[in-house]
Each structure stands twice: as C-alpha cells, then as structure tokens.
Enzyme design. Structure first.
Site, PDB file in Angstrom:
ATOM      1  N   TRP A 131      40.811  35.192  33.450  1.00 49.22           N
ATOM      2  CA  TRP A 131      41.858  34.588  32.637  1.00 49.22           C
ATOM      3  C   TRP A 131      41.671  34.810  31.133  1.00 49.22           C
ATOM      4  O   TRP A 131      42.569  34.562  30.351  1.00 49.22           O
ATOM      5  CB  TRP A 131      41.862  33.064  32.883  1.00 49.22           C
ATOM      6  CG  TRP A 131      40.457  32.529  32.845  1.00 49.22           C
ATOM      7  CD1 TRP A 131      39.641  32.347  33.934  1.00 49.22           C
ATOM      8  CD2 TRP A 131      39.674  32.216  31.699  1.00 49.22           C
ATOM      9  NE1 TRP A 131      38.385  31.938  33.523  1.00 49.22           N
ATOM     10  CE2 TRP A 131      38.390  31.842  32.154  1.00 49.22           C
ATOM     11  CE3 TRP A 131      39.924  32.202  30.320  1.00 49.22           C
ATOM     12  CZ2 TRP A 131      37.362  31.466  31.283  1.00 49.22           C
ATOM     13  CZ3 TRP A 131      38.904  31.830  29.462  1.00 49.22           C
ATOM     14  CH2 TRP A 131      37.649  31.471  29.948  1.00 49.22           C
ATOM     15  N   LYS A 155      44.500  40.728  42.051  1.00 50.84           N
ATOM     16  CA  LYS A 155      44.270  39.297  42.259  1.00 50.84           C
ATOM     17  C   LYS A 155      43.787  38.784  40.903  1.00 50.84           C
ATOM     18  O   LYS A 155      42.685  39.085  40.452  1.00 50.84           O
ATOM     19  CB  LYS A 155      43.183  39.065  43.325  1.00 50.84           C
ATOM     20  CG  LYS A 155      42.940  37.589  43.621  1.00 50.84           C
ATOM     21  CD  LYS A 155      41.646  37.097  42.985  1.00 50.84           C
ATOM     22  CE  LYS A 155      41.418  35.630  43.213  1.00 50.84           C
ATOM     23  NZ  LYS A 155      42.092  34.779  42.209  1.00 50.84           N
ATOM     24  N   GLU A 229      32.289  44.184  35.831  1.00 53.44           N
ATOM     25  CA  GLU A 229      32.233  43.832  34.404  1.00 53.44           C
ATOM     26  C   GLU A 229      31.961  42.342  34.344  1.00 53.44           C
ATOM     27  O   GLU A 229      32.874  41.532  34.531  1.00 53.44           O
ATOM     28  CB  GLU A 229      33.588  44.154  33.733  1.00 53.44           C
ATOM     29  CG  GLU A 229      33.975  45.617  33.770  1.00 53.44           C
ATOM     30  CD  GLU A 229      33.253  46.433  32.711  1.00 53.44           C
ATOM     31  OE1 GLU A 229      32.530  45.847  31.891  1.00 53.44           O
ATOM     32  OE2 GLU A 229      33.410  47.658  32.719  1.00 53.44           O
ATOM     33  N   CYS A 263      33.400  37.744  26.953  1.00 54.20           N
ATOM     34  CA  CYS A 263      32.138  38.214  27.546  1.00 54.20           C
ATOM     35  C   CYS A 263      31.219  38.741  26.463  1.00 54.20           C
ATOM     36  O   CYS A 263      30.009  38.564  26.527  1.00 54.20           O
ATOM     37  CB  CYS A 263      32.422  39.279  28.595  1.00 54.20           C
ATOM     38  SG  CYS A 263      33.495  40.591  27.983  1.00 54.20           S
ATOM     39  N   GLU A 360      24.551  31.722  30.319  1.00 59.68           N
ATOM     40  CA  GLU A 360      25.703  32.024  29.468  1.00 59.68           C
ATOM     41  C   GLU A 360      26.520  30.757  29.217  1.00 59.68           C
ATOM     42  O   GLU A 360      26.899  30.068  30.165  1.00 59.68           O
ATOM     43  CB  GLU A 360      26.592  33.070  30.160  1.00 59.68           C
ATOM     44  CG  GLU A 360      27.806  33.472  29.338  1.00 59.68           C
ATOM     45  CD  GLU A 360      28.776  34.383  30.097  1.00 59.68           C
ATOM     46  OE1 GLU A 360      28.890  34.252  31.338  1.00 59.68           O
ATOM     47  OE2 GLU A 360      29.428  35.216  29.448  1.00 59.68           O
TER      48      GLU A 360
HETATM   49  P1  NAP Z   1      35.099  34.159  37.783  1.00 62.59           P
HETATM   50  O1  NAP Z   1      35.052  32.758  38.238  1.00 62.59           O
HETATM   51  O2  NAP Z   1      34.150  35.129  38.399  1.00 62.59           O
HETATM   52  O3  NAP Z   1      36.610  34.646  37.993  1.00 62.59           O
HETATM   53  C1  NAP Z   1      37.027  35.955  37.702  1.00 62.59           C
HETATM   54  C2  NAP Z   1      37.993  36.410  38.778  1.00 62.59           C
HETATM   55  O4  NAP Z   1      37.278  36.534  40.004  1.00 62.59           O
HETATM   56  C3  NAP Z   1      39.117  35.411  39.064  1.00 62.59           C
HETATM   57  O5  NAP Z   1      40.272  36.111  39.428  1.00 62.59           O
HETATM   58  C4  NAP Z   1      38.558  34.624  40.240  1.00 62.59           C
HETATM   59  O6  NAP Z   1      39.547  33.979  40.991  1.00 62.59           O
HETATM   60  C5  NAP Z   1      37.920  35.741  41.013  1.00 62.59           C
HETATM   61  N1  NAP Z   1      36.879  35.346  41.954  1.00 62.59           N
HETATM   62  C6  NAP Z   1      35.794  34.576  41.722  1.00 62.59           C
HETATM   63  N2  NAP Z   1      35.038  34.477  42.835  1.00 62.59           N
HETATM   64  C7  NAP Z   1      35.655  35.214  43.797  1.00 62.59           C
HETATM   65  C8  NAP Z   1      35.372  35.501  45.165  1.00 62.59           C
HETATM   66  N3  NAP Z   1      34.298  35.020  45.765  1.00 62.59           N
HETATM   67  N4  NAP Z   1      36.240  36.289  45.842  1.00 62.59           N
HETATM   68  C9  NAP Z   1      37.332  36.795  45.225  1.00 62.59           C
HETATM   69  N5  NAP Z   1      37.652  36.557  43.941  1.00 62.59           N
HETATM   70  C10 NAP Z   1      36.827  35.780  43.226  1.00 62.59           C
HETATM   71  O7  NAP Z   1      34.900  34.302  36.233  1.00 62.59           O
HETATM   72  P2  NAP Z   1      35.288  33.243  35.114  1.00 62.59           P
HETATM   73  O8  NAP Z   1      34.145  32.329  34.996  1.00 62.59           O
HETATM   74  O9  NAP Z   1      36.628  32.678  35.312  1.00 62.59           O
HETATM   75  O10 NAP Z   1      35.359  34.246  33.873  1.00 62.59           O
HETATM   76  C11 NAP Z   1      34.464  34.247  32.870  1.00 62.59           C
HETATM   77  C12 NAP Z   1      33.316  35.206  33.135  1.00 62.59           C
HETATM   78  O11 NAP Z   1      33.801  36.546  33.072  1.00 62.59           O
HETATM   79  C13 NAP Z   1      32.240  35.107  32.100  1.00 62.59           C
HETATM   80  O12 NAP Z   1      30.981  35.196  32.693  1.00 62.59           O
HETATM   81  C14 NAP Z   1      32.494  36.332  31.236  1.00 62.59           C
HETATM   82  O13 NAP Z   1      31.365  36.767  30.505  1.00 62.59           O
HETATM   83  C15 NAP Z   1      32.970  37.326  32.239  1.00 62.59           C
HETATM   84  N6  NAP Z   1      33.755  38.407  31.626  1.00 62.59           N
HETATM   85  C16 NAP Z   1      33.237  39.662  31.629  1.00 62.59           C
HETATM   86  C17 NAP Z   1      33.938  40.704  31.020  1.00 62.59           C
HETATM   87  C18 NAP Z   1      33.396  42.115  30.993  1.00 62.59           C
HETATM   88  O14 NAP Z   1      34.169  43.039  30.733  1.00 62.59           O
HETATM   89  N7  NAP Z   1      32.118  42.332  31.249  1.00 62.59           N
HETATM   90  C19 NAP Z   1      35.170  40.441  30.424  1.00 62.59           C
HETATM   91  C20 NAP Z   1      35.660  39.139  30.445  1.00 62.59           C
HETATM   92  C21 NAP Z   1      34.948  38.129  31.061  1.00 62.59           C
HETATM   93  P3  NAP Z   1      39.873  32.398  40.779  1.00 62.59           P
HETATM   94  O15 NAP Z   1      40.363  32.233  39.393  1.00 62.59           O
HETATM   95  O16 NAP Z   1      40.919  32.160  41.795  1.00 62.59           O
HETATM   96  O17 NAP Z   1      38.601  31.658  41.037  1.00 62.59           O
END
Ligand code: NAP
Length: 475
Positions: A131, A155, A229, A263, A360
């Site tokens: 998001w 998704k 990522e 991130c 983090e």
């Molecule tokens: P997240 O919980 O992993 O969610 C990211 C996406 O993955 C969402 O669409 C989420 O769906 C989905 N998801 C999570 N678990 C899943 C599973 N078991 N099966 C299928 N889909 C799954 O991440 P967040 O905490 O919202 O986002 C922040 C994180 O992203 C931070 O750690 C940040 O550093 C990292 N990030 C990394 C980058 C990069 O380029 N390296 C860029 C931006 C952010 P739901 O929303 O439905 O749970």
C-alpha cells in the site's frame, strides 16, 4: 480478508470491495494466458504505443488518482501527485527503451553457425504489491513486463483497493488489451493457488519479510521464478567531514517522507562523534517543525500513518525499545487529532540486545547512533539482516563513495536523498530480498533469455568445451 478503503485521516470507511470468486480468478488466468500467446506475434512497437498512451492517461487522471491514494493510505496529496507523475515517467521510459533492451545479443562463439540470445516473454506474472506507493509499486512491474509481452494479475494490499482498481481502469482505458493487467481482490489462499498454476510463470512481490517468505515459499515449491522486494533498515552515514547543513536538510526528509513508510527510508542514522550533538539537536528541531493535519492541505507536512493497525504496531515497537533501554530524545507522545498520526520520534542509546536494533520500524521513528571511526560506521551499517539501500554524506564525494561501496546493500546514494527512477535498478540483498526492478536489469526479470544457434549444416567436429557428439561406437 476484507478489501476496504478506510481514510486514515478521518477513520471513515469509504468503500468495501467483495473478494474475487474462484470463477473470476480462473477466468483472469485464462484470459491473461491467451493474451500472452496472442502478443507473441505482436511487434513490440505496438505495445510501446499503448504504454505511452497509459502514461498520457495517467497524466489525464492525475488529480483523481492522487486523491484516491491519499484517501486510501493517507499520504500527503503532493506526495501522491509526485508518485502519479513518476508512474507516467516510468511508463514512458520503458515504452522508449524496451525495444532496444530486448534486442537479441549476438555471441562470438566457436560453435558451428551463428549464436544469439533472444528475449522472450514467459507467461502470466502474479504481482503482490503493498500500500505504501499504491501506483508506483504496480508500475515497476507492469511497464517492463507489458513491453516484453508478459501479462499480469495483481493482488494489491487490502487497504488500498480503490487505488488498485483505478490503476487497472486507467491502464485499460488507455488501450491495454483485456488480460494485460487484471486487478483481483484475492485471498492469500487464492494467491497460492494462482502461483501453482502452470500458466503463471513468474511471481513479483513487494512487501514485508513475512509476506515475502510466505509467497516465495509457494513460488519455490512450484519452481516459479520470483523477485522479492522486501523491508529495509537503511543506514544514513554521516562522515566526519560531511557538510552538516546539507545533512540536516536531507536527514529529516529521508525519515519523514511518506510518514516514514518507505522501504528505503533512512531508519538508522550513524553519525561520527564530532558531528553527533549538532546532528541530534537539528534533527529534533526539524522533527518538531512538521505540521500534522489534513493530508489534502498544502501546508500539512506530516501525514497520518496508513492505518490504525500500523500505528499500534509502531507504538508497541517503540514501547519495547524504551523498555529495553533506548532513550527518547524527542517525540513518542500522542498527537491530538483523530487520524492515525504518530509523532516523529528520535531514539538513541539503542544497544545490540534491544529489539529496535534489528527490527524495521515502518513509520516516523529515527534511530541515531554515535560512532568514533569510519570502520565502526560501516560495521554498524552492515550489522543488519537487511540490505536494501542507504545514504552516505561526506565532504569528499569520492571517499564517501568508497565508503558507500562497503555498505552491504543493493543501492547507496552519496550526498543526496535516495530517489527512484526508471533507469536506476531497485532492489536489495540479504533479507531485503532478491532480484531488481526497473532499469535494464528489471526489464529481464521474467524474460526467457533463449539461446538460438543457427547452422546451415551439422558439423560434429566441434572442439571440446561444449557437449561433444559421440561417435557411432558411443565413444
Ligand atoms: P505485507 O504485509 O507483506 O503486504 C504486502 C503485500 O503482500 C500485500 O498485498 C499483502 O496483502 C500481501 N501479502 C502478505 N502476506 C501474504 C501472503 N501470505 N500471501 C499472499 N499475499 C500476502 O507488507 P506491508 O507490511 O504491508 O508493507 C510494508 C513492507 O514492505 C515493509 O517491510 C517495507 O519495507 C516493504 N517494502 C519494500 C519495498 C521494496 O521495494 N523493497 C517497497 C515498499 C515496501 P494484504 O494487504 O491483504 O495483507
């Protein structure tokens, strides 16, 4: 799982979306796969025209898109506008450069005939996106893959469904064929199911380490190529000869941009002892001068966090850090507004056994460390399971760049704010994931680099070094 837009500034539930049905998922995979096959015969130049039209349409709808992102996840409207324009820039760049990047590479070889590596599409790509940049994260995958002829199912995060739908609608309205990008409100189980389908040939996830592990496990089990990522704990290293005015101007922005939910936000400030006190004093002053308020207003400089859940998680992490001995130099007090605001906070005296040392914090909390040598700065920067990005400030840019190359991450910027542009590869090492998005490297993420060796006649007299043909006696 509920796909819901809840405005984090007003806490109002704006819109709910039903989850995708099994038929919708199966229909989307079938349509995307058929389009992948159809696009094999299409010249790349035709897709370049469509991608330019996507860029144009994004600019046409820039205001609506920006407002939708701000309502979905709370970021400042001007930051949303910047993100929308960046998406158009990325689309234009891949439309202009992909044909060249995807030309066959001729190989000088002693094999009989002419050898080249051709670049082909591989199939349908499953994208799982977060998001925090609800459009840019999609575009990083969409633009290069559309150009090569891969098709995509998206998704998106459950709290940014309106942005996800609008992005897919704008792409379709610009002329992208049905199946090029299909947004579906999928459950985790449906993502796993899609990943196991043979028509899906790639998985691209941006998100947390937890989400990454889970989806990468499904991809690995099904032998699907994937890019991850993930999170970061980027260091912002201030060397002893750094220009402190420049450092001060950038440091607070590097932590508070997007309410600290990036991130590559600078999460750990590692400062040489001669500049440490001045640095902390100025960071406090800059953190104190931000103005929380309506993210739609131009004079607001601190946005709410994306959700109540995220704010509560951050508060718990700060409480644990303090309980383990960290000092609150600034902040960690409530902000008297109904939205999900978190007061910018500075923590110091974080010891190695403090959970904050290795976790983090995805919000406006800065960790500041004092170091006494460059070696200590580099060692501290590298003492992390993450390896995404980083910033090094130093008076001698060449020397600062030498320090930068000793930092074990995928990207480091010297004497500047980190920026993301289509020509620059984006990605990390260690638990920050693998693979790169954007640039010539990202273009190849889900490409079949197919070797074709073309001869007029067979020749079994090839010298050894390759696979040598056996003679009739099997020798
Ligand atoms: P997240 O919980 O992993 O969610 C990211 C996406 O993955 C969402 O669409 C989420 O769906 C989905 N998801 C999570 N678990 C899943 C599973 N078991 N099966 C299928 N889909 C799954 O991440 P967040 O905490 O919202 O986002 C922040 C994180 O992203 C931070 O750690 C940040 O550093 C990292 N990030 C990394 C980058 C990069 O380029 N390296 C860029 C931006 C952010 P739901 O929303 O439905 O749970």
């Amino acid at each position: 799982m509920a796909y819901k837009t809840v405005n984090p500034y007003t806490n109002e539930v704006v819109k709910e979306y039903p989850e995708a049905t099994e038929q919708e998922l199966q229909g989307a995979i079938a349509t995307s796969y058929q389009l992948f096959k159809d696009m094999k015969k299409q010249p790349i130049a035709d897709r370049a025209k469509i991608l330019h039209a996507v860029a144009k349409n994004i600019r046409t709808h820039a205001d609506e898109l920006a407002k939708a992102a701000t309502v979905d996840m709370g970021k400042l409207l001007r930051e949303s506008k910047g993100e929308v324009e960046l998406c158009a820039i990325i689309a234009d760049w891949f439309a202009d450069h992909a044909e060249d990047l995807l030309k066959p590479d001729k190989i000088d070889t002693i094999a009989t005939g002419e050898a080249e590596v051709q670049k082909h599409a591989t199939g349908v790509i499953m994208m799982v996106e977060p998001w925090n940049f609800p459009y840019y994260q999609i575009m990083r995958v969409f633009a290069p893959n559309f150009m090569v002829g891969n098709t995509m199912i998206l998704k998106h995060a459950s709290n940014t469904p309106t942005s996800a739908k609008m992005f897919a609608d704008v792409v379709a309205e610009a002329g992208a064929p049905k199946g090029a990008l299909t947004n579906l409100f999928l459950s985790y189980d449906q993502v796993t199911e899609a990943v196991s389908d043979p028509r899906i040939q790639g998985v691209a996830l941006t998100g947390s380490e937890r989400g990454g592990r889970s989806v990468a496990e499904a991809a690995g089990k099904n032998l699907k190529k994937n890019t991850m990522e993930l999170g970061g704990m980027d260091a912002f290293i201030v060397l002893k000869d750094a220009n402190l005015d420049d450092v001060n101007d950038i440091a607070w922005r590097a932590r508070l941009y997007n309410a600290g939910q990036v991130c590559t936000s600078s999460k750990r400030f590692i400062v040489m002892d001669n500049l440490y006190d001045d640095f902390v004093a100025k960071l406090k002053e800059n953190f104190a001068s931000v103005k929380p308020g309506d993210p739609m207003d131009d004079d607001t400089t601190l946005a709410p966090m994306n959700s109540e859940k995220a704010k509560n998680k951050l508060q718990k992490q700060v409480d644990e850090a303090v309980a383990a001995g960290a000092t609150v130099e600034y902040g960690n007090e409530p902000i008297d507004l109904p939205g999900q605001f978190f007061k910018p906070t500075i923590l110091t005296n974080i010891t190695k056994d403090n959970p904050a040392y290795s976790t983090e914090m995805f919000g406006p909390v800065a960790h500041v460390y004092k170091v006494h040598s460059e070696e200590e700065a580099i060692e501290l920067a590298n003492d992390s399971m993450f390896g995404l990005g980083g910033i090094v400030f130093g008076g001698d840019a060449d020397h600062a760049a030498e320090v930068a190359s000793q930092v074990e991450t995928g990207m480091v910027f010297v004497n500047n704010f980190m920026s993301s542009l289509p020509e620059l590869p984006f990605g990390g090492v260690k638990n920050s994931g693998y693979g790169r998005e954007m640039s010539s490297i990202g273009q190849m993420a889900f490409v079949n680099e197919q070797l074709i060796v073309k001869a007029d006649k067979p020749n079994l007299a090839n010298p050894a070094g390759g696979l040598v043909a056996l003679d009739k006696n099997g020798k």
